[in-house]
Structure formats: structure tokens, C-alpha cells
Motif scaffolding. Sequence first.
Motif, mmCIF file in Angstrom:
data_model
loop_
_atom_site.group_PDB
_atom_site.id
_atom_site.type_symbol
_atom_site.label_atom_id
_atom_site.label_comp_id
_atom_site.label_asym_id
_atom_site.label_seq_id
_atom_site.Cartn_x
_atom_site.Cartn_y
_atom_site.Cartn_z
ATOM 1 N N GLN A 1 58.207 -42.664 126.039
ATOM 2 C CA GLN A 1 58.351 -43.980 126.668
ATOM 3 C C GLN A 1 58.882 -45.009 125.674
ATOM 4 O OE1 GLN A 1 54.245 -44.188 127.954
ATOM 5 N NE2 GLN A 1 54.817 -43.929 130.124
ATOM 6 N N LEU A 2 58.371 -44.979 124.451
ATOM 7 C CA LEU A 2 58.829 -45.926 123.428
ATOM 8 C C LEU A 2 60.306 -45.716 123.110
ATOM 9 C CD1 LEU A 2 55.808 -45.854 120.939
ATOM 10 C CD2 LEU A 2 56.499 -47.786 122.366
ATOM 11 N N ALA A 3 60.721 -44.448 122.983
ATOM 12 C CA ALA A 3 62.103 -44.136 122.620
ATOM 13 C C ALA A 3 63.093 -44.595 123.685
ATOM 14 C CB ALA A 3 62.254 -42.632 122.386
ATOM 15 N N ALA A 4 62.638 -44.711 124.921
ATOM 16 C CA ALA A 4 63.526 -45.093 126.030
ATOM 17 C C ALA A 4 63.621 -46.606 126.213
ATOM 18 C CB ALA A 4 63.048 -44.456 127.328
ATOM 19 N N LEU A 5 62.843 -47.372 125.457
ATOM 20 C CA LEU A 5 62.838 -48.827 125.639
ATOM 21 C C LEU A 5 64.141 -49.446 125.133
ATOM 22 C CD1 LEU A 5 59.213 -49.769 124.486
ATOM 23 C CD2 LEU A 5 60.067 -49.592 126.831
ATOM 24 N N PRO A 6 64.655 -50.464 125.818
ATOM 25 C CA PRO A 6 65.832 -51.180 125.322
ATOM 26 C C PRO A 6 65.459 -52.074 124.142
ATOM 27 C CG PRO A 6 65.040 -52.209 127.340
ATOM 28 C CD PRO A 6 64.210 -50.976 127.139
ATOM 29 N N GLU A 7 66.478 -52.600 123.464
ATOM 30 C CA GLU A 7 66.245 -53.550 122.372
ATOM 31 C C GLU A 7 65.976 -54.940 122.948
ATOM 32 O OE1 GLU A 7 69.838 -53.349 120.141
ATOM 33 O OE2 GLU A 7 69.424 -51.371 119.288
ATOM 34 N N PRO A 8 65.035 -55.676 122.384
ATOM 35 C CA PRO A 8 64.076 -55.329 121.341
ATOM 36 C C PRO A 8 62.841 -54.650 121.934
ATOM 37 C CG PRO A 8 63.846 -57.644 121.890
ATOM 38 C CD PRO A 8 64.945 -57.110 122.770
ATOM 39 N N SER A 9 62.524 -53.467 121.453
ATOM 40 C CA SER A 9 61.481 -52.647 122.078
ATOM 41 C C SER A 9 60.103 -53.285 122.013
ATOM 42 C CB SER A 9 61.456 -51.268 121.425
ATOM 43 O OG SER A 9 61.268 -51.364 120.030
ATOM 44 N N MET A 10 59.850 -54.087 120.999
ATOM 45 C CA MET A 10 58.555 -54.742 120.861
ATOM 46 C C MET A 10 58.235 -55.607 122.085
ATOM 47 S SD MET A 10 57.450 -56.936 117.535
ATOM 48 C CE MET A 10 56.182 -58.187 117.602
ATOM 49 N N ALA A 11 59.247 -56.232 122.658
ATOM 50 C CA ALA A 11 59.053 -57.089 123.833
ATOM 51 C C ALA A 11 58.563 -56.280 125.019
ATOM 52 C CB ALA A 11 60.360 -57.804 124.181
ATOM 53 N N TYR A 12 59.106 -55.082 125.167
ATOM 54 C CA TYR A 12 58.768 -54.269 126.338
ATOM 55 C C TYR A 12 57.444 -53.535 126.160
ATOM 56 C CZ TYR A 12 63.449 -55.615 127.533
ATOM 57 O OH TYR A 12 64.569 -56.376 127.801
#
Length: 467
Positions: free
Chosen positions: A260-271
Motif C-alpha cells: 500500500q505504501l509503495a503505491a502511494l503518489p507523491e508526497p506519500s506522507m500526506a496519504y
Amino acid sequence: MKQHSAGIGFFGLAAMVVGTMIGGGAFNLPGAMAQGAGVGPVLIGWGITGVGMIMLAFVFQFLADTRPELEGGIYAYAREGFGKFVGFNSGWGYWMSAWIGTVANITLIFSTLAYFFPIFSAEHRLFRLFVSAILVWGLFWLISRGMREATLLNIVTTIAKLVPIFLFIVLILFAFQIDTFRVDFWGESGFVWADVFPQVKSTMLVTLWAFVGIEGAVVLSSRAREKKDVGRATVIGLIGTLLIYMMISIFSFGVLTQEQLAALPEPSMAYVLEAVVGPFGATLINIGLLVSLTGALLGWTILATEISYVASRDGVFPKMFNRLNTNDTPVNALFITQVFTQVVTAVALFSEQTYLVLSSIAGIAALVPYLFSALYGWMEAKRTASLRMMVVSAIASLYATWLLYASGIEYVLIAMILYAPGVFVFLLAEREQGRPFLTRTQSMIAVIILLCATYGIYGLWTSSIAL
């Protein structure tokens, strides 16, 4: 350079260290780390990085204390230990790393603004280019009004960027689930070293870029109010930043799985925070990221300007970089830096290069100065008969060498393409000093750089090298 009693103090130097390290990379750590590694290999990666970077920080502190006359730090150490041409390449590589890093941060600013305003999305390239010009030349105007004033503003942005980061850490701690944290801890195959080792390697480029900026206080050493503050600011800034980075990336694995983390768009911290508290979380982090990136743009432009000015003042860079305005700002070095930043920003926007690719290239370009600084630290430790610092410098040197290996041949060859034009810039600087020819050793180094660059260009042209 004029010396001022009101130079940059400890907090200004520490803010430069923290502010340049914590740019856009911190806000993309969860996804960037998870793209190639599970939580176990990430922990090993942070262990290697923590030891290596702390050793490097101690080297910078040692050299700042024992050789305070070597202004410009990371460039001056290479020049002092290995000669003028190696010193030039360290300065050239660091200068390029700084403004390429600025370009990377500009692309991330647009990705972040697109979350709020669709006009900043990738298809509106001309609008992005127009706004980038406002950013680049707005920084030129701001810094040209005074380097010390710009570093004071950097203190404000550094404090402001830490608020949402600390809030993020607190909130994900409350949402942390140990069962989620344990999912594919060592990857899908479990603990098999043949599978774990490549995962550990994949974290190295991410952690490298996260810590580029550790030398911020050293680069500004000539403007420090007290020379002793340079080393202290470096070590304290590094340790604090390391702890923040580890908490951001590791705790995120307790909220979302690696996949799930690897699929997050930039910036991943926000998501990640959005998964915890809803859309408010993403909004909060994106606002914090904009503040952080603004500070990083300021910090990196200051460092790029200062390193090229100091090298020019020493006769290693061409004289065109060496002119101060009435505000004691190296205005020519600043102008040239911003021209390169603007041109490469335009190329990046129209070729749709991602933040991760640009930041990786910037990180590799900075590795050469790091390696030669660590090696010079060993030489200086031997000269002063400091066994402890010989061991520390040796570990830092091994760490920098390991990073070159872990980065992969593709990025090393790309870095050589960037270093190649420097050969001709150095020849120009030498001609200005009445030395129109390279020595035998300098010629050998130049040939190696040019051959590697040629192979890198061929690889890109034939698509045998892919970023």
C-alpha cells in the motif's frame, strides 16, 4: 570577503543543516522506502545509514575544529588533500547537486499544489514554467539582498516545517497496528539474505538524498560568527534529523502495508496521514510540505551560491563567479546558479522527470565531495595522531564507497555526464591563472571522467541505461 562581527550564529547554522536535509525527501520517505524494501530491510538500511552519516558528521566536526581556515569546507577538504583538480570536481559536483536538488524540489512543489489547484498538474507545462520563473528569480532577488538575512529567514521556515512533521509522528503512533507492521516484514520470501540484500541496497539512494545537506554549516563556515559552532551544528542537526526520518518511515509501516505504501503518489506522507484522519491529514501535510520546500529552495540556493563563490575566490572556479554586491552577496555566482536552475527546470517540466529521479541524480553528484572529505579526514587524523578519528574517518569513507556501489552503475554514469563539462570549466579557470594545460595526473582523471560520460550518453541513447 568582508568579515562581519554579526555573522551566522549556531541556530542559523543548525537551521541550514536541518532545513536543507528536511526538504521534500522527508515527506516522501514512506512511499520511497517501501517501493523497494519491506520494514526489516528498511531497519537495516537505517542502521547502515545512521552509522555512516554520524561518522561523516564527526569528520566534518573534526575538520571544522582542526582546520577552520579551510573555508567552503566540503570543496576545500578535497582540494587540500588531493589537489586542485580533485578539489574542483568536488566543488563542481556539489554545486550541481545543489541546483539539481532545487529543480527536484520545484517539481515536487507543483505536484503538491496540484492537490489543491488542478492548474498545477503536469499537463499545464507552460503555466508551471511561468511559476517556476517566479520562484527561481524571486530567490535571486531575496538572496541578493544579503546572505545573513536569507539564513535568518531559513530559521523561520525550518521551525515551521517541523510542526506538521511532529504532528504526523504523534498521530500515526496512535494509529499504529503491530499486525500491519509485521506483514511481509522481510519481504514476500521471508528472511532470505539473497532477497533481503537487494532490498537494503534499494534504500540507499533514498537515504542518501535525505541527508544531502549535512554539510550545510561547513559550506557556510566562512560566514560563521564562531568557528566552533560549525561542527556542533553539524552533529546536532544530523542526529535530530536522523531520528525524525526513522520515525516517519518506520512508523508508517504500522499504518499501511509495504504494498500500500509503495503505491502511494507523491508526497506519500500526506496519504499515510489521510489514511489515519481523513482528507484533513493530506491537506495538513501538503501545506507543511510547501513550507518545507520553500525553505529547502532557499537553503540549497544559498549553498550552491556560496560553494561556487568560495571556489572562484580561490582560483579554482572561473573568475566570473567571483563578485560581491554591496550586500556582501556573491551576486555573479547566484545569477549563474539561477540560470542553470531555470534551464534544467524547464527541461524537467517538459520531459516529465519525477522528483525521485532528479533527487537521486542530485544525491549521486554529492557523493564525490563526501567521499573525498572523509578520506581527507583520515589524512588529517593521521597527521594529528588521532586514532579515534582515523577509525571514524575510515568508517565514513567505507560508507561513501558503499553508497556508490549501492546506487548502481546507471546513476554513477549519469553523474559522470554531469561532471564532464567541468573538465572544460576547470581548463578555463586554469587559463585565467596562466596555467593553460593539465598536469599528467589531472589529464588522467579528466580522461576517465570523459570516457565514463561518453559511455553514459551512449547508454541513454541506446536505452541500455534507464532511470
